[in-house]
Structures are given as C-alpha cells and as structure tokens.
Design a protein around this motif. Structure first.
Motif, PDB file in Angstrom:
ATOM      1  N   UNK A 240      90.259  14.837  80.594  1.00 29.36           N
ATOM      2  CA  UNK A 240      90.781  13.478  80.805  1.00 29.36           C
ATOM      3  C   UNK A 240      90.219  12.518  79.756  1.00 29.36           C
ATOM      4  N   UNK A 241      90.214  12.972  78.499  1.00 32.51           N
ATOM      5  CA  UNK A 241      89.733  12.182  77.350  1.00 32.51           C
ATOM      6  C   UNK A 241      88.276  11.749  77.495  1.00 32.51           C
ATOM      7  N   UNK A 242      87.492  12.492  78.236  1.00 33.53           N
ATOM      8  CA  UNK A 242      86.075  12.157  78.376  1.00 33.53           C
ATOM      9  C   UNK A 242      85.294  12.463  77.112  1.00 33.53           C
ATOM     10  N   UNK A 243      85.879  13.248  76.202  1.00 30.66           N
ATOM     11  CA  UNK A 243      85.240  13.535  74.913  1.00 30.66           C
ATOM     12  C   UNK A 243      86.190  13.207  73.765  1.00 30.66           C
ATOM     13  N   UNK A 244      86.946  12.140  73.945  1.00 36.51           N
ATOM     14  CA  UNK A 244      87.938  11.714  72.950  1.00 36.51           C
ATOM     15  C   UNK A 244      87.317  10.622  72.089  1.00 36.51           C
ATOM     16  N   UNK A 245      86.846  10.990  70.887  1.00 38.11           N
ATOM     17  CA  UNK A 245      86.086  10.070  70.036  1.00 38.11           C
ATOM     18  C   UNK A 245      87.014   9.216  69.176  1.00 38.11           C
ATOM     19  N   UNK A 246      86.408   8.268  68.473  1.00 39.27           N
ATOM     20  CA  UNK A 246      87.175   7.394  67.585  1.00 39.27           C
ATOM     21  C   UNK A 246      87.829   8.179  66.448  1.00 39.27           C
ATOM     22  N   UNK A 247      87.101   9.119  65.876  1.00 43.34           N
ATOM     23  CA  UNK A 247      87.679   9.912  64.787  1.00 43.34           C
ATOM     24  C   UNK A 247      88.802  10.798  65.320  1.00 43.34           C
ATOM     25  N   UNK A 248      88.663  11.271  66.546  1.00 44.70           N
ATOM     26  CA  UNK A 248      89.746  12.037  67.174  1.00 44.70           C
ATOM     27  C   UNK A 248      90.976  11.140  67.338  1.00 44.70           C
ATOM     28  N   UNK A 249      90.753   9.909  67.753  1.00 41.26           N
ATOM     29  CA  UNK A 249      91.835   8.935  67.886  1.00 41.26           C
ATOM     30  C   UNK A 249      92.476   8.663  66.523  1.00 41.26           C
TER      31      UNK A 249
END
Length: 290
Positions: A240-249
């Motif tokens: 659930x995007x708990x490890x969705x970082x800025x660079x991933x974004x």
C-alpha cells in the motif's frame, strides 16, 4: 601577466579542459536541461508547452507526492542513524584491533561493493515469511513468523536495515581514517588526567572526529533521500505504497506515465530538500568544522 606566467596558465587550462568539458556536458548541461523541462509540459513525442511554475503548483496538490515525501523522510530518519552508528562502532573496533585488521576491514567493506540488486534479492529471501532465514531462526525460538516486507509498519525498518548492511562499509573506512588521524598525544594526555575509555571517546575523540562525522552524515543522508533500487526490488513500493519513495515517484512519473516535465520538477524539489537537509546538518553537526 608575464609571458611565462601566461604560458603556464594556458598549459594548466589545457590539462583541465577535457574534464571541464565533460563536466559541462554531462553535469551542468543536463541540470540546466532539467530546470527548463520542469517549466514545461514535455511529452515523449517531443511536443512541449511552457507552463512556468505549473508543475510545482501541481506538486503542492499531489497527495501521492506528499505520501512519497513522507516515506522518504521516515526512511532517512531510520537509515542514517542506523548506518552511522554501525559504521562508527565498527571503525572504533577496527581501530583498536591489531590482529587481522586488514582482513576484517576488507570483510566489512565487501557488502558495499556488492550489487545493490543482488543485496536486495538476498535480503528479500532472508525476510521471506515461509522459508526465509530470519523467520527460520525466529521460528526456532518460538517467535515467528513475521512478515517483514508485507507489514506497513515493518517494511521501512526492514529495508533500512538491509541498506545499512549494504552501505556502512564506505562510511566505516572514512571514520576509521578519521580515528587514525586523531593525535596520540591528546588521548595520552586524557589518560594521564584520569579519563576512562568512554570519557576519552566522548570528550576527546568525538569532537576531533566532527568534520569526518559531518561528511559521513551528509553523504548517507543524500543516499537515503535517493533510495530507489532496494524498494523497487524488495517491495515494488508496497505494501500500500508504504515503501514508495520520492525517487520511485519520479521514476513512475517519467518512465511509466512519460510526464517528463513533472518528473524533472520532482527531481529539482528533491535536490532542494537534500540541500536544505545538508545545511541543517552543517548547522547542527558541522558548526565547528571551520
């Protein structure tokens, strides 16, 4: 300027010119290009429209951006202290150890030169619920199983621990060099004054290590803000995007949705965040460096 000095200056410029050209072409050029693209609505087919600060205004209202920012900030808070403490503790041990010091130095540095993808795959297996190494040990103690990568509360600490294992070797060597540069006369004077081991480390070694420690904190913080590979391989940004970082974004914006102008705006905001964070660290830790 005399003719001899002029010839010397031209000779020096000739030596640095190739590297200067490479720096301008591959560093300054792309940076200026990213600044320009962040002010446009640039698409994959080459069409673009100048929109000024539109991408930045869009970021302010983008809930997903703020979620990714929060994940990155929390990861940085977890990763940087963990890595610096591990690197400093290992450096102190190696500094005091004379037997097989070179062997242990190479052993602890080995994870740093390991591929981040390979390290992430290994740690993903270690964290596996069914047949992972860590859960096998916990099961033997009657404590498992634990879904390290499937829990929203545990996924970031788990990735931070794996990344700290991967990256602490570089900071360890820098801190070890700093420890070896501490004058022996200063520590001997502290011993004569009756200071014990902890007092010598806290009031003598650590203040003299401040410039090196500041450098380590900055490079580790920069690396933490740029985290992507470990999250991409281990969790794909979940759960659930708990490890969705800025660079991933940024990666999704540019290479999944082909919104390059928006992705460049994210990159520049990330650069400013890292810059501000580094200045804060200099204020708190490196104020006596000069």
């Amino acid at each position: 300027m005399s003719a001899a000095r002029r010839r010397e200056a031209l000779a020096g410029l000739a030596f640095v010119a190739p590297m200067l050209v490479l720096f301008l072409v591959f560093r300054i050029g792309p940076t200026l290009g990213a600044v320009f693209l962040s002010l446009t609505d640039y698409r994959l087919n080459g069409d673009w429209t100048f929109i000024g600060a539109g991408n930045y205004a869009r970021l302010l209202d983008d809930r997903l951006f703020w979620e990714a920012f929060g994940v990155t900030a929390l990861y940085t808070v977890l990763y940087v202290p963990m890595t610096v403490v591990l690197a400093l503790g290992t450096a102190v041990l190696l500094h005091r150890t004379l037997w097989l010091r070179g062997f242990f130095r190479g052993l602890f540095f080995l994870p740093y030169v390991t591929s981040i993808v390979l390290a992430a795959v290994i740690w993903k297996w270690i964290y596996e619920v069914e047949d992972g190494l860590l859960n096998s040990v916990l099961g033997g103690l009657g404590l498992g199983p634990v879904d390290f990568l499937g829990s929203e509360s545990l996924v970031l600490p788990s990735i931070a621990a794996a990344s700290a294992w991967k990256g602490f070797g570089y900071s360890m060597l820098i801190l070890l060099a700093g420890l070896q540069s501490v004058p022996r006369e200063v520590t001997e004077a502290a011993v004569i004054d009756g200071a014990n081991g902890w007092q010598r480390f806290r009031w003598v070694t650590l203040p003299l290590l401040r410039p090196v420690l500041f450098f380590v904190l900055v490079i580790e913080a920069i690396g933490a803000f740029q985290v992507f590979d470990a999250m991409y391989v281990m969790t794909a940004g979940g759960p659930v995007r708990a490890s969705y970082s800025l660079v991933y974004f940024l990666y999704d914006s540019g290479f999944k949705f082909f919104d390059f102008g928006y992705a460049c705006a994210v990159g520049l905001v990330l650069f400013l965040v890292v810059l501000v964070f580094s200045l804060i660290q200099r204020r708190l830790v490196g104020r006596e460096v000069d």
